[in-house]
Design an enzyme around this catalytic site. Sequence first.
Site, short mmCIF file in Angstrom:
data_model
loop_
_atom_site.label_atom_id
_atom_site.label_comp_id
_atom_site.label_asym_id
_atom_site.label_seq_id
_atom_site.Cartn_x
_atom_site.Cartn_y
_atom_site.Cartn_z
N HIS A 1 10.32 4.09 4.08
CA HIS A 1 8.97 4.59 4.38
C HIS A 1 9.17 5.86 5.22
O HIS A 1 9.07 5.82 6.44
CB HIS A 1 8.16 3.56 5.15
CG HIS A 1 7.93 2.27 4.42
ND1 HIS A 1 8.93 1.35 4.21
CD2 HIS A 1 6.81 1.75 3.85
CE1 HIS A 1 8.43 0.31 3.54
NE2 HIS A 1 7.15 0.53 3.31
N ASP B 1 10.29 1.19 8.05
CA ASP B 1 9.32 1.68 9.05
C ASP B 1 7.94 1.83 8.40
O ASP B 1 7.42 2.93 8.27
CB ASP B 1 9.86 3.03 9.58
CG ASP B 1 9.01 3.60 10.70
OD1 ASP B 1 8.24 2.84 11.32
OD2 ASP B 1 9.12 4.80 10.95
N GLY C 1 8.30 1.53 -1.34
CA GLY C 1 9.30 1.33 -0.28
C GLY C 1 9.92 -0.06 -0.28
O GLY C 1 11.10 -0.23 0.01
C1 LIG Z 1 5.42 4.97 10.09
S1 LIG Z 1 5.39 6.13 8.78
C2 LIG Z 1 7.07 6.58 8.62
C3 LIG Z 1 7.63 7.41 9.71
C4 LIG Z 1 9.06 7.87 9.52
N1 LIG Z 1 9.94 6.78 9.17
C5 LIG Z 1 9.56 8.54 10.77
O1 LIG Z 1 10.11 7.87 11.66
O2 LIG Z 1 9.43 9.77 10.87
C6 LIG Z 1 5.14 5.12 7.38
C7 LIG Z 1 5.11 5.88 6.06
O3 LIG Z 1 5.12 4.92 4.99
C8 LIG Z 1 4.36 5.42 3.91
N2 LIG Z 1 4.02 4.26 3.06
C9 LIG Z 1 2.97 3.41 3.16
N3 LIG Z 1 3.09 2.41 2.27
C10 LIG Z 1 4.25 2.62 1.60
C11 LIG Z 1 4.94 1.91 0.58
N4 LIG Z 1 4.45 0.79 0.09
N5 LIG Z 1 6.11 2.41 0.14
C12 LIG Z 1 6.62 3.56 0.66
N6 LIG Z 1 6.03 4.28 1.62
C13 LIG Z 1 4.85 3.82 2.09
C14 LIG Z 1 3.20 6.11 4.58
O4 LIG Z 1 2.63 7.08 3.71
C15 LIG Z 1 3.88 6.74 5.81
O5 LIG Z 1 4.28 8.04 5.54
#
Ligand SMILES: C[S@@+](CC[C@H](N)C(=O)[O-])C[C@H]1O[C@@H](n2cnc3c(N)ncnc32)[C@H](O)[C@@H]1O
Length: 279
Positions: A41, A163, A143
């Site tokens: 993520h 994450d 993810g």
């Molecule tokens: C907390 S943020 C990630 C922050 C990043 N890891 C950092 O530390 O800079 C969570 C991300 O997951 C994405 N997201 C949400 N659901 C998801 C999924 N099912 N699969 C992949 N990405 C997803 C969101 O769009 C968001 O950008």
Amino acid sequence: MNYRHAFHAGNHADVFKHLVLSRIFALLSRKEAPFAYLDSHAGVGLYDLAGDQASRTGEWLQGIARLWQAEQMPAAANDYLNAIRALNPDGQLRYYPGSPELARQLSRPQDRLHLNEKHPEDGRLLKDNMAGDRRVAVHLGEGWLVPRALLPTPEKRVVLLIDPPFEQADELARCVQALNEAHARVRQTMVVIWYPIKDERQLKRFYQDLARSNAPKLLRAELLVHPADDASRLNGSGLVISNPPWGLEDELRELLPWLAKSLGQSQGGWRVDWLVEER
Ligand SMILES: C[S@@+](CC[C@H](N)C(=O)[O-])C[C@H]1O[C@@H](n2cnc3c(N)ncnc32)[C@H](O)[C@@H]1O
């Protein structure tokens, strides 16, 4: 998918997560052998703290801005802060690295990065932000499928960051499921799960599920900026790390008291302990 990380970039939870990640990269880099970094993520990779979204919440003012001004820093914070300094060469704090950019800066030519982001717009931004680095592959998929899709990697050493945004009630359980899948595929995977500290009852269940997981070893580290007695706010955040690198536990015991003091709002706190000792 409503969550956009840009609203929260550089807040206390990001600082904690990214500082610990920076130590993981440093400890892994003590050996020449390559490692793969998987980010299920990933977000957009790089954030403009003066942009509309970050400015609207100003969360970073209680996070990275506090460290940026600090005079005394533990040496173990240098890699993390240098990565931010590299993005802000004039000394004015404006750009903040997400986990992808931090991994890009703190990995070596022999290492590989697989970054996954499902949100189409954020995925496009991530691709743009990572363009030109041949060690990086950006995936725009689901993810939760990353352990199945990408493990095992050609590199024997793997770090998987999980994450998610925690918008949905089942995401703590899905983290444990992904952890189990990762270890079932490659037992020595180092899995790092970030989680919010809000609802203590939900967390109790999460800890129990983790203790029953198939992780060979599981270190828990938590940073609080408020007492954990109000489930409606982000009181702090935690990381569980399976198969942590040698030396990380001791480093966190030194870093977290300083971090809790630097970032505490109504009351700072921390803990480091083993949810699963070696089995
Ligand atoms: C907390 S943020 C990630 C922050 C990043 N890891 C950092 O530390 O800079 C969570 C991300 O997951 C994405 N997201 C949400 N659901 C998801 C999924 N099912 N699969 C992949 N990405 C997803 C969101 O769009 C968001 O950008």
